[in-house]
Scaffold this motif. Structure first.
Motif, mmCIF file in Angstrom:
data_model
loop_
_atom_site.group_PDB
_atom_site.id
_atom_site.type_symbol
_atom_site.label_atom_id
_atom_site.label_comp_id
_atom_site.label_asym_id
_atom_site.label_seq_id
_atom_site.Cartn_x
_atom_site.Cartn_y
_atom_site.Cartn_z
ATOM 1 N N MET A 96 0.834 -1.207 0.000
ATOM 2 C CA MET A 96 0.000 0.000 0.000
ATOM 3 C C MET A 96 0.869 1.257 0.000
ATOM 4 O O MET A 96 0.611 2.204 -0.744
ATOM 5 N N GLU A 97 1.895 1.248 0.838
ATOM 6 C CA GLU A 97 2.793 2.414 0.902
ATOM 7 C C GLU A 97 3.492 2.652 -0.431
ATOM 8 O O GLU A 97 3.603 3.798 -0.893
ATOM 9 N N LYS A 98 3.954 1.593 -1.068
ATOM 10 C CA LYS A 98 4.625 1.720 -2.365
ATOM 11 C C LYS A 98 3.696 2.334 -3.406
ATOM 12 O O LYS A 98 4.083 3.237 -4.158
ATOM 13 N N PHE A 99 2.444 1.864 -3.436
ATOM 14 C CA PHE A 99 1.467 2.413 -4.390
ATOM 15 C C PHE A 99 1.204 3.891 -4.107
ATOM 16 O O PHE A 99 1.255 4.729 -5.020
ATOM 17 N N ILE A 100 0.941 4.223 -2.846
ATOM 18 C CA ILE A 100 0.599 5.602 -2.476
ATOM 19 C C ILE A 100 1.727 6.563 -2.849
ATOM 20 O O ILE A 100 1.481 7.658 -3.365
ATOM 21 N N LYS A 101 2.964 6.143 -2.613
ATOM 22 C CA LYS A 101 4.110 7.031 -2.838
ATOM 23 C C LYS A 101 4.431 7.248 -4.318
ATOM 24 O O LYS A 101 5.194 8.161 -4.658
ATOM 25 N N GLN A 102 3.866 6.436 -5.183
ATOM 26 C CA GLN A 102 4.139 6.581 -6.617
ATOM 27 C C GLN A 102 3.410 7.766 -7.254
ATOM 28 O O GLN A 102 3.752 8.174 -8.356
ATOM 29 N N TYR A 103 2.402 8.294 -6.555
ATOM 30 C CA TYR A 103 1.546 9.319 -7.162
ATOM 31 C C TYR A 103 1.446 10.537 -6.250
ATOM 32 O O TYR A 103 1.523 10.421 -5.028
ATOM 33 N N GLU A 104 1.248 11.689 -6.850
ATOM 34 C CA GLU A 104 1.175 12.935 -6.086
ATOM 35 C C GLU A 104 -0.267 13.225 -5.669
ATOM 36 O O GLU A 104 -0.878 14.203 -6.102
ATOM 37 N N PHE A 105 -0.785 12.362 -4.826
ATOM 38 C CA PHE A 105 -2.143 12.553 -4.340
ATOM 39 C C PHE A 105 -2.214 13.771 -3.422
ATOM 40 O O PHE A 105 -1.289 14.044 -2.661
ATOM 41 N N ASP A 106 -3.334 14.494 -3.503
ATOM 42 C CA ASP A 106 -3.561 15.586 -2.558
ATOM 43 C C ASP A 106 -3.827 15.034 -1.154
ATOM 44 O O ASP A 106 -3.494 15.664 -0.155
ATOM 45 N N TYR A 107 -4.429 13.873 -1.085
ATOM 46 C CA TYR A 107 -4.711 13.175 0.173
ATOM 47 C C TYR A 107 -5.092 11.752 -0.205
ATOM 48 O O TYR A 107 -5.373 11.457 -1.378
ATOM 49 N N VAL A 108 -5.087 10.867 0.777
ATOM 50 C CA VAL A 108 -5.437 9.466 0.534
ATOM 51 C C VAL A 108 -6.441 9.021 1.593
ATOM 52 O O VAL A 108 -6.245 9.263 2.788
ATOM 53 N N ILE A 109 -7.510 8.387 1.131
ATOM 54 C CA ILE A 109 -8.539 7.856 2.023
ATOM 55 C C ILE A 109 -8.299 6.357 2.215
ATOM 56 O O ILE A 109 -8.087 5.625 1.247
ATOM 57 N N GLY A 110 -8.348 5.920 3.450
ATOM 58 C CA GLY A 110 -8.310 4.493 3.748
ATOM 59 C C GLY A 110 -9.661 4.061 4.292
ATOM 60 O O GLY A 110 -10.226 4.741 5.157
#
Length: 270
Positions: A96-110
């Protein structure tokens, strides 16, 4: 200030025309901070995180197309935040961390939609509720809320007590409050905000997420909030926000959190 950070394009298309239907509605309703947070399981790039037959049939997007859509919107001067709603999957923190860090999301919802192989909010699994131990389901659900918070991977936890969606709620209030207490303690020790979601009003439970008692614990432990509609069609953007704002203020909240490229700022609640 109003936010609507939890919205989905999945019933339409990943096109600027369809996206604009959402952003135009947000503008009409005075929502200054609006974001799209498509389900991560739709994307080929999350195949190593969540796997089951229900999800696998619905994995048909490429993140490259998703990111491109936001860049098209920004080039046209459309103010929309890029996010993702990720099914929190125990044991897959590194993925999950690897996926999240690949993109410049403004925020991430779990969010938590699965307890092992049980899709708790899916109509296809509804008969399972009568076959399983209700207290065990709630215990396992809030266990995941705790480890989601402890992962510190997410800016927002979606629909905090989604587990009540079909109106299956333990009668033992002491047990329920114990789950709320341990979950909010973990959230308070993380960076995770809680959304007040109006989606529950459109579900069988017919209530906002979260339960007022649960939100009160969030407030007392200093957990920030955002507002969300969880709209899957443009018409639901900002739906019933009068009720969400009223609950927030009655609970004691006077501010709301906003996100831009991972930065957070607090503003007075509109």
């Amino acid at each position: 200030m109003l936010t609507d950070y939890h919205n989905h394009l999945e019933r339409g298309t990943l096109t600027l025309d369809y996206l604009k239907k959402f952003t135009d509605t947000a503008k009409e309703k005075g929502i200054e901070h609006f974001g799209i947070s498509e389900h991560a399981y739709h994307f080929y790039q999350t195949a190593d995180i969540l796997q089951n037959s229900w999800v696998n049939e619905r994995r048909y997007y490429d993140m490259e197309d998703y990111v491109k859509l936001f860049h098209q919107a920004w080039e046209k001067g459309i103010d929309v935040k890029m996010s993702i709603e990720m099914d929190y999957t125990p044991g897959k923190h590194a993925e999950m961390e690897k996926f999240i860090k690949q993109y410049e999301f403004d925020y991430v919802i779990g969010s938590i939609h699965w307890i092992d192989d049980f899709g708790i909010d899916l109509a296809e699994y509804r008969t399972e509720w009568d076959k399983r131990d209700l207290y065990d389901i709630y215990k396992k659900y809030f266990d995941q809320v705790i480890t989601l918070a402890q992962s510190n991977l997410f800016d927002i936890i979606g629909h905090l007590d989604l587990v009540k969606i079909f109106k299956y709620v333990p009668e033992n209030e002491e047990f329920l409050l114990e789950q709320y207490d341990r979950a909010t303690t973990a959230l308070a020790e993380s960076k995770t905000c809680v959304e007040i979601s109006t989606a529950g009003l459109r579900k069988p439970v017919g209530e906002l997420y979260p339960d007022p008692r649960l939100l009160k614990m969030c407030y007392e432990k200093g957990i920030p909030i955002v507002l969300s509609s969880d709209a899957h069609v443009p018409e639901h953007v900002g739906a019933d926000f009068d009720q969400a704002v009223r609950l927030a203020k009655e609970t004691g909240y006077q501010t709301i959190m906003t996100f831009s490229k991972g930065e957070r700022k607090e503003y007075p609640l509109g």
